[in-house]
Design an enzyme around this catalytic site. Structure first.
Site, mmCIF file in Angstrom:
data_model
loop_
_atom_site.group_PDB
_atom_site.id
_atom_site.type_symbol
_atom_site.label_atom_id
_atom_site.label_comp_id
_atom_site.label_asym_id
_atom_site.label_seq_id
_atom_site.Cartn_x
_atom_site.Cartn_y
_atom_site.Cartn_z
ATOM 1 N N ARG A 189 0.856 -1.197 0.000
ATOM 2 C CA ARG A 189 0.000 0.000 0.000
ATOM 3 C C ARG A 189 0.887 1.240 0.000
ATOM 4 O O ARG A 189 0.632 2.205 -0.689
ATOM 5 C CB ARG A 189 -0.954 0.018 1.205
ATOM 6 C CG ARG A 189 -1.684 1.353 1.325
ATOM 7 C CD ARG A 189 -2.903 1.383 2.247
ATOM 8 N NE ARG A 189 -2.876 0.478 3.352
ATOM 9 C CZ ARG A 189 -2.142 0.638 4.478
ATOM 10 N NH1 ARG A 189 -1.372 1.703 4.622
ATOM 11 N NH2 ARG A 189 -2.176 -0.269 5.422
ATOM 12 N N TYR A 212 -16.365 17.180 -15.664
ATOM 13 C CA TYR A 212 -16.628 15.741 -15.724
ATOM 14 C C TYR A 212 -17.646 15.378 -14.631
ATOM 15 O O TYR A 212 -17.470 15.761 -13.472
ATOM 16 C CB TYR A 212 -15.318 14.974 -15.533
ATOM 17 C CG TYR A 212 -15.497 13.476 -15.499
ATOM 18 C CD1 TYR A 212 -15.802 12.770 -16.662
ATOM 19 C CD2 TYR A 212 -15.390 12.774 -14.317
ATOM 20 C CE1 TYR A 212 -15.978 11.398 -16.640
ATOM 21 C CE2 TYR A 212 -15.569 11.393 -14.283
ATOM 22 C CZ TYR A 212 -15.863 10.716 -15.446
ATOM 23 O OH TYR A 212 -16.048 9.365 -15.411
ATOM 24 N N ASP A 263 -7.079 19.004 -14.452
ATOM 25 C CA ASP A 263 -7.414 17.678 -14.977
ATOM 26 C C ASP A 263 -6.980 17.670 -16.444
ATOM 27 O O ASP A 263 -7.602 18.299 -17.296
ATOM 28 C CB ASP A 263 -8.927 17.439 -14.836
ATOM 29 C CG ASP A 263 -9.358 16.053 -15.322
ATOM 30 O OD1 ASP A 263 -8.620 15.443 -16.121
ATOM 31 O OD2 ASP A 263 -10.446 15.604 -14.922
ATOM 32 N N LYS A 287 -7.867 6.577 -19.548
ATOM 33 C CA LYS A 287 -8.148 7.049 -20.902
ATOM 34 C C LYS A 287 -6.897 6.942 -21.787
ATOM 35 O O LYS A 287 -6.459 5.848 -22.058
ATOM 36 C CB LYS A 287 -8.717 8.474 -20.834
ATOM 37 C CG LYS A 287 -9.790 8.673 -19.729
ATOM 38 C CD LYS A 287 -11.054 7.881 -19.956
ATOM 39 C CE LYS A 287 -12.000 7.836 -18.758
ATOM 40 N NZ LYS A 287 -12.315 9.091 -18.112
HETATM 41 C C1 LIG Z 1 -12.854 9.529 -16.854
HETATM 42 C C2 LIG Z 1 -12.528 10.889 -16.331
HETATM 43 C C3 LIG Z 1 -12.330 11.118 -14.964
HETATM 44 C C4 LIG Z 1 -12.507 10.025 -13.919
HETATM 45 O O1 LIG Z 1 -11.533 9.030 -14.049
HETATM 46 P P1 LIG Z 1 -11.810 7.483 -13.668
HETATM 47 O O2 LIG Z 1 -10.530 6.840 -14.027
HETATM 48 O O3 LIG Z 1 -12.989 7.029 -14.465
HETATM 49 O O4 LIG Z 1 -12.091 7.471 -12.196
HETATM 50 C C5 LIG Z 1 -12.001 12.401 -14.556
HETATM 51 N N1 LIG Z 1 -11.877 13.413 -15.451
HETATM 52 C C6 LIG Z 1 -12.058 13.226 -16.768
HETATM 53 C C7 LIG Z 1 -11.896 14.382 -17.697
HETATM 54 C C8 LIG Z 1 -12.391 11.962 -17.267
HETATM 55 O O5 LIG Z 1 -12.591 11.795 -18.585
#
Ligand SMILES: *Cc1c(COP(=O)(O)O)cnc(C)c1O
Length: 379
Positions: free
Chosen positions: A46, A98, A170, A195
């Site tokens: 962890r 998001y 982000d 992604k």
């Molecule tokens: C998918 C996404 C998230 C969240 O990420 P997860 O891996 O699904 O928890 C946050 N911000 C954006 C822009 C995203 O496309």
């Protein structure tokens, strides 16, 4: 080092015990100690794991940052940032956010006494109007999902600096190949690694990067205390994914451009949202802070009928109907009934998510097949 070299080698070295050129999957929860208080740098997975450690260094390297931290999902990474705050602290966030981030902020953290202000960040004065002595964090997402609005990161860094607040970005949609928020003045970068960084639709993961030693210490403290860590096998898959990030992104960008231009010329298509168009309202920001326009595109249909949109998304064959984005395969989605289905229609329309809006994650298949697929689905 330039980007492609960093993607492949940044922060990595061959395994010291065997010379394995690829970072091994250290599938272990604990580590033998040579004596009490005498370990080899690892005690418990962890807290730290060699495969995760390698990935954290690699992601820090491609984001031009000093420290990286990986989590069990993108939302777990965002959760860590907000846990750095205290009750009474305030956050200013983009309003075009998001959905999962919005849910985390409002349904989890508001009840712990953290206050969130959601504003349109194209207007710097609207952001400044929300600043007060309790403002501790400015949260930026750019480009946004699904409207592809852009926020000027340097301008937000100035606002954050004079407010004495941190700026977090982000960077999921742009990826470090197209945009590096730390170089533009941000304190923290967040990724849904799920992604483009993973890139193969086989892992859910999140990451944070910072160059600030004090912020990094706090992140590692929360990561270890809250425990939302990611698994060694997943880290291995993402290390492999990142090695081709630059190649994939070049293809996502060029396929994206071809698709955006094709849609813009199609008689049944109304609006196309893609920051590469000169008449995109934030095109100047794209030129200033991005090195390419990416493979995410949204478009609406003439007449704006829900049924027409449903027909298009059900007819594509190369584009798979699915949530998520950023993988090698093309995906198609209908925000009004999928990702943004929980938002009341009035609110949804206000931010531009009309009934016929369709979102594409343009993959890296052959462009002729991608265009032919859209042609037959729109026919
Ligand atoms: C998918 C996404 C998230 C969240 O990420 P997860 O891996 O699904 O928890 C946050 N911000 C954006 C822009 C995203 O496309």
């Amino acid at each position: 080092m330039k980007f492609g070299t960093k993607a492949i080698h940044g922060g990595l070295k061959p395994d010291e015990s065997t010379g394995a050129i690829m970072t091994p999957i250290y599938q272990t929860s604990t580590y033998i100690q040579d004596g009490i208080g005498n370990n080899r740098g690892y005690e418990y997975s962890r807290t730290q794991n060699p495969t995760r450690h390698a990935l954290e260094k690699n992601i820090a390297s491609i984001e031009n940052g000093k420290h990286g931290a990986c989590f069990g999902s993108g939302l777990a990474a965002i959760d860590c940032i907000i846990k750095m705050l205290n009750p009474g602290d305030e956050v200013i966030s983009t309003n075009d956010l998001y959905g999962g981030t919005f849910r985390l902020f409002t349904s989890i953290f508001e009840k712990y006494g953290i206050k969130f202000h959601f504003v349109g960040m194209n207007d710097t004065s609207a952001v400044k109007a929300e600043v007060n002595a309790r403002t501790k964090l400015i949260w930026v997402e750019t480009p946004t999902n699904p409207m592809m609005n852009l926020v000027d990161i340097e301008a937000m860094a100035d606002v954050a600096k004079s407010a004495g607040a941190l700026l977090a970005v982000d960077n999921t949609f742009a990826t470090p190949y197209l945009q590096n928020p730390l170089d533009l003045g941000a304190d923290l970068v967040m990724h849904s690694v799920t992604k483009y960084l993973g890139g193969h639709s086989d892992v859910v993961m999140g990451a944070l990067v910072t160059s600030d030693d004090i912020i990094a210490k706090e992140i590692y403290r929360i990561q270890n205390s809250s425990g939302a860590v990611t698994a060694p096998m997943d880290c291995f898959l993402v290390l492999r994914g990142i090695k081709t990030l630059h190649l994939r992104m070049d293809c996502h960008c060029s396929n994206g451009e071809r698709v955006a231009k094709y849609l813009a010329s199609h008689p049944k298509v109304d609006k196309v949202y893609w920051p590469g168009f000169e008449d995109h309202p934030n095109h100047d920001i794209a030129l200033k802070q991005m090195r390419g326009f990416g493979g995410m595109i949204s478009f609406s249909l003439i007449g704006d009928r829900l049924d027409d949109a449903h027909e298009v998304v059900s007819k594509t064959k190369v584009f798979a109907l699915a949530e998520s984005l950023g993988g090698v395969e093309s995906l198609i989605g209908h925000p009004a009934t999928m990702t943004h289905g929980a938002i009341p229609k009035e609110e949804r329309i206000k931010i531009g998510i009309s009934d016929s809006l369709i979102r594409l994650s343009v993959g890296v298949e052959d462009i002729e097949d991608i265009i032919d697929d859209l042609k037959q689905a729109l026919a």
